[in-house]
Scaffold this motif. Structure first.
Motif, PDB file in Angstrom:
ATOM      1  N   GLY A 206       0.788  -1.215   0.000  1.00 61.59           N
ATOM      2  CA  GLY A 206       0.000   0.000   0.000  1.00 61.59           C
ATOM      3  C   GLY A 206       0.823   1.269   0.000  1.00 61.59           C
ATOM      4  N   GLU A 207       2.139   1.155   0.169  1.00 62.67           N
ATOM      5  CA  GLU A 207       3.006   2.331   0.234  1.00 62.67           C
ATOM      6  C   GLU A 207       3.802   2.525  -1.052  1.00 62.67           C
ATOM      7  OE1 GLU A 207       4.080   2.772   4.920  1.00 62.67           O
ATOM      8  OE2 GLU A 207       5.328   1.402   3.765  1.00 62.67           O
ATOM      9  N   VAL A 208       4.215   3.762  -1.261  1.00 57.54           N
ATOM     10  CA  VAL A 208       5.129   4.119  -2.342  1.00 57.54           C
ATOM     11  C   VAL A 208       6.367   4.680  -1.658  1.00 57.54           C
ATOM     12  CG1 VAL A 208       5.492   5.535  -4.386  1.00 57.54           C
ATOM     13  CG2 VAL A 208       3.210   4.633  -3.895  1.00 57.54           C
ATOM     14  N   CYS A 209       7.508   4.031  -1.851  1.00 57.51           N
ATOM     15  CA  CYS A 209       8.730   4.413  -1.155  1.00 57.51           C
ATOM     16  C   CYS A 209       9.774   4.900  -2.148  1.00 57.51           C
ATOM     17  CB  CYS A 209       9.282   3.230  -0.371  1.00 57.51           C
ATOM     18  SG  CYS A 209       8.113   2.600   0.860  1.00 57.51           S
ATOM     19  N   THR A 210      10.507   5.930  -1.759  1.00 52.92           N
ATOM     20  CA  THR A 210      11.582   6.447  -2.599  1.00 52.92           C
ATOM     21  C   THR A 210      12.901   6.269  -1.867  1.00 52.92           C
ATOM     22  OG1 THR A 210      11.288   8.703  -1.738  1.00 52.92           O
ATOM     23  CG2 THR A 210      10.095   8.130  -3.756  1.00 52.92           C
ATOM     24  N   TYR A 211      13.960   6.053  -2.654  1.00 52.00           N
ATOM     25  CA  TYR A 211      15.286   5.782  -2.109  1.00 52.00           C
ATOM     26  C   TYR A 211      16.332   6.625  -2.834  1.00 52.00           C
ATOM     27  CZ  TYR A 211      12.935   1.610  -0.381  1.00 52.00           C
ATOM     28  OH  TYR A 211      12.074   0.759   0.235  1.00 52.00           O
ATOM     29  N   TYR A 212      17.401   6.927  -2.131  1.00 49.93           N
ATOM     30  CA  TYR A 212      18.560   7.582  -2.740  1.00 49.93           C
ATOM     31  C   TYR A 212      19.793   6.790  -2.338  1.00 49.93           C
ATOM     32  CZ  TYR A 212      22.071  10.964  -4.062  1.00 49.93           C
ATOM     33  OH  TYR A 212      23.168  11.563  -4.630  1.00 49.93           O
ATOM     34  N   GLN A 213      20.479   6.240  -3.307  1.00 48.61           N
ATOM     35  CA  GLN A 213      21.670   5.408  -3.093  1.00 48.61           C
ATOM     36  C   GLN A 213      21.421   4.326  -2.046  1.00 48.61           C
ATOM     37  OE1 GLN A 213      25.007   8.048  -2.411  1.00 48.61           O
ATOM     38  NE2 GLN A 213      25.002   8.717  -4.540  1.00 48.61           N
ATOM     39  N   GLY A 214      20.252   3.694  -2.134  1.00 45.81           N
ATOM     40  CA  GLY A 214      19.913   2.574  -1.267  1.00 45.81           C
ATOM     41  C   GLY A 214      19.298   2.943   0.067  1.00 45.81           C
ATOM     42  N   ALA A 215      19.282   4.222   0.422  1.00 45.02           N
ATOM     43  CA  ALA A 215      18.715   4.647   1.704  1.00 45.02           C
ATOM     44  C   ALA A 215      17.294   5.175   1.484  1.00 45.02           C
ATOM     45  CB  ALA A 215      19.578   5.736   2.329  1.00 45.02           C
ATOM     46  N   LEU A 216      16.399   4.800   2.372  1.00 45.22           N
ATOM     47  CA  LEU A 216      15.016   5.247   2.292  1.00 45.22           C
ATOM     48  C   LEU A 216      14.942   6.757   2.448  1.00 45.22           C
ATOM     49  CD1 LEU A 216      12.005   4.335   2.188  1.00 45.22           C
ATOM     50  CD2 LEU A 216      12.083   4.370   4.682  1.00 45.22           C
ATOM     51  N   VAL A 217      14.220   7.419   1.538  1.00 46.00           N
ATOM     52  CA  VAL A 217      14.033   8.870   1.589  1.00 46.00           C
ATOM     53  C   VAL A 217      12.617   9.209   2.067  1.00 46.00           C
ATOM     54  CG1 VAL A 217      13.922  10.971   0.191  1.00 46.00           C
ATOM     55  CG2 VAL A 217      15.733   9.325  -0.216  1.00 46.00           C
ATOM     56  N   SER A 218      11.600   8.508   1.529  1.00 43.03           N
ATOM     57  CA  SER A 218      10.221   8.794   1.944  1.00 43.03           C
ATOM     58  C   SER A 218       9.340   7.568   1.772  1.00 43.03           C
ATOM     59  CB  SER A 218       9.636   9.966   1.143  1.00 43.03           C
ATOM     60  OG  SER A 218       9.381   9.575  -0.185  1.00 43.03           O
ATOM     61  N   LYS A 219       8.243   7.543   2.563  1.00 50.29           N
ATOM     62  CA  LYS A 219       7.201   6.520   2.475  1.00 50.29           C
ATOM     63  C   LYS A 219       5.882   7.260   2.460  1.00 50.29           C
ATOM     64  CE  LYS A 219       7.336   3.050   5.259  1.00 50.29           C
ATOM     65  NZ  LYS A 219       7.527   1.998   6.230  1.00 50.29           N
ATOM     66  N   ASN A 220       5.052   6.979   1.464  1.00 48.91           N
ATOM     67  CA  ASN A 220       3.756   7.649   1.347  1.00 48.91           C
ATOM     68  C   ASN A 220       2.725   6.676   0.822  1.00 48.91           C
ATOM     69  OD1 ASN A 220       4.563  10.562   1.813  1.00 48.91           O
ATOM     70  ND2 ASN A 220       5.979   9.956   0.202  1.00 48.91           N
ATOM     71  N   GLY A 221       1.470   7.086   0.941  1.00 59.78           N
ATOM     72  CA  GLY A 221       0.404   6.369   0.278  1.00 59.78           C
ATOM     73  C   GLY A 221       0.455   6.714  -1.204  1.00 59.78           C
ATOM     74  N   PRO A 222      -0.305   6.016  -2.027  1.00 59.35           N
ATOM     75  CA  PRO A 222      -0.279   6.306  -3.461  1.00 59.35           C
ATOM     76  C   PRO A 222      -0.908   7.659  -3.776  1.00 59.35           C
ATOM     77  CG  PRO A 222      -2.012   4.738  -2.970  1.00 59.35           C
ATOM     78  CD  PRO A 222      -1.245   4.950  -1.693  1.00 59.35           C
ATOM     79  N   MET A 223      -0.474   8.252  -4.870  1.00 63.14           N
ATOM     80  CA  MET A 223      -1.070   9.481  -5.380  1.00 63.14           C
ATOM     81  C   MET A 223      -2.180   9.091  -6.354  1.00 63.14           C
ATOM     82  SD  MET A 223       0.522  11.997  -3.936  1.00 63.14           S
ATOM     83  CE  MET A 223       0.754  11.005  -2.473  1.00 63.14           C
ATOM     84  N   TYR A 224      -3.291   9.829  -6.303  1.00 64.90           N
ATOM     85  CA  TYR A 224      -4.418   9.597  -7.186  1.00 64.90           C
ATOM     86  C   TYR A 224      -4.487  10.710  -8.225  1.00 64.90           C
ATOM     87  CZ  TYR A 224      -5.649   6.024  -3.839  1.00 64.90           C
ATOM     88  OH  TYR A 224      -5.620   4.906  -3.046  1.00 64.90           O
ATOM     89  N   PRO A 225      -5.313  10.575  -9.257  1.00 62.39           N
ATOM     90  CA  PRO A 225      -5.369  11.599 -10.305  1.00 62.39           C
ATOM     91  C   PRO A 225      -5.486  13.011  -9.727  1.00 62.39           C
ATOM     92  CG  PRO A 225      -6.696   9.731 -10.955  1.00 62.39           C
ATOM     93  CD  PRO A 225      -6.256   9.483  -9.526  1.00 62.39           C
ATOM     94  N   GLY A 226      -4.628  13.891 -10.231  1.00 58.03           N
ATOM     95  CA  GLY A 226      -4.611  15.276  -9.779  1.00 58.03           C
ATOM     96  C   GLY A 226      -3.750  15.536  -8.561  1.00 58.03           C
TER      97      GLY A 226
END
Length: 107
Positions: A36-56
């Protein structure tokens, strides 16, 4: 002689236990990316965890990221601009993708 061997074996076991404990710590530092999460990473380290984005919707990530893991149920798009503009890469549901220094996530 037997005492020396026993001491050596004990010292090796203690040393190996300490080494294994020391190497396991840093790998477990980042919280996992859950369903259920969308996670972003920079050079293998977690940067953010969020729910999904919907249209708009658009989410600005306050740090550049180079990988996205999308465990949500809907497709997400990573953008190079801070306001869901610029180059984009789509990340399907349940997939991950390498991106090149992006700043925002949208639908």
């Amino acid at each position: 002689m037997k005492k020396n061997i026993a001491r050596t074996v004990t010292a090796v076991i203690i040393g190996a236990t300490a080494l294994l404990g020391a190497t396991a710590g840093p790998a477990a530092a980042d919280p996992p990316c859950y369903s259920g999460e969308v996670c972003t990473y920079y050079q293998g380290a977690l940067v953010s965890k969020n729910g999904p984005m919907y249209p708009g919707q658009c989410h600005f990530v306050s740090h550049t990221f180079d990988y996205v893991r999308n465990l949500s149920g809907i497709r997400q798009t990573a953008y190079s601009g801070t306001n869901c503009t610029g180059r984009s890469v789509q990340i399907g549901s349940g997939q991950g993708a390498g991106v090149n220094l992006f700043w925002s996530i949208g639908y």
